[in-house]
Design a protein around this motif. Structure first.
Motif, PDB file in Angstrom:
ATOM      1  N   ALA A   3      -6.410  -5.439   2.417  1.00 23.13           N
ATOM      2  CA  ALA A   3      -7.811  -6.448   2.318  1.00 23.13           C
ATOM      3  C   ALA A   3      -6.976  -7.876   1.699  1.00 23.13           C
ATOM      4  O   ALA A   3      -7.142  -9.113   2.164  1.00 23.13           O
ATOM      5  N   ALA A  46       0.843  -1.128   0.012  1.00 24.41           N
ATOM      6  CA  ALA A  46      -0.059   0.081  -0.438  1.00 24.41           C
ATOM      7  C   ALA A  46       0.389   1.280  -0.108  1.00 24.41           C
ATOM      8  O   ALA A  46       0.925   2.118  -0.577  1.00 24.41           O
ATOM      9  N   ALA A  50      -7.189   0.103   1.334  1.00 23.94           N
ATOM     10  CA  ALA A  50      -7.414  -0.348   2.485  1.00 23.94           C
ATOM     11  C   ALA A  50      -7.547  -2.051   1.315  1.00 23.94           C
ATOM     12  O   ALA A  50      -7.413  -3.408   2.107  1.00 23.94           O
ATOM     13  N   ARG A  70      -7.088   6.178  -0.411  1.00 28.49           N
ATOM     14  CA  ARG A  70      -7.848   5.662   1.271  1.00 28.49           C
ATOM     15  C   ARG A  70      -7.861   3.736   0.583  1.00 28.49           C
ATOM     16  O   ARG A  70      -7.801   3.053   1.385  1.00 28.49           O
ATOM     17  N   GLN A  71      -8.949   4.725  -0.690  1.00 25.12           N
ATOM     18  CA  GLN A  71      -9.440   2.989  -1.195  1.00 25.12           C
ATOM     19  C   GLN A  71      -8.903   1.777  -1.560  1.00 25.12           C
ATOM     20  O   GLN A  71      -9.167   0.536  -0.905  1.00 25.12           O
TER      21      GLN A  71
END
Length: 115
Positions: A107, A28, A103, A99-100
């Motif tokens: 995940a 990320a 995440a 940000r999405q």
């Protein structure tokens, strides 16, 4: 009617998932670094070349940093002029916009580890 018992060893689960979470945090951070590279101010490209992504595995904290004496000033000074497509807040804005995706990256790594 049959009875089922579920035994969950949470310390073991955490131990098994921690490396995946750290990898997700690193991936990320790499993603955010790539996004920030598209808008980081350019002069002689020293600032751009100094960008790095890292992760602290103990705290599961990812970081993106630029290591030049003027990196913070370039980031914060909104009154500086930049080449077209380049900007101040070259870390803050890409991180907020991603940000999405950030995440989703973390995940996905956790899901892979649970297979």
């Amino acid at each position: 009617m049959p009875r089922y018992t579920l035994r969950l060893d949470l310390p073991q689960v955490e131990s098994d998932l921690r490396p995946a979470a750290a990898r997700g945090a690193f991936l990320a951070a790499e993603y955010v670094l790539g996004e920030s590279q598209a808008v980081v101010p350019l002069d002689e490209a020293a600032l751009s070349r100094s960008g790095t992504a890292s992760v602290d595995e103990a705290s599961l904290t990812g970081a993106v940093s630029y290591d030049t004496p003027y990196a913070v000033v370039q980031h914060e000074r909104l009154d500086f002029r930049h080449a077209p497509g380049r900007q101040a807040k070259y870390l803050e804005q890409p991180l907020f916009q991603a940000r999405q995706q950030v995440a989703a990256i973390v995940a996905a790594e956790l899901r892979r580890a649970m297979r």
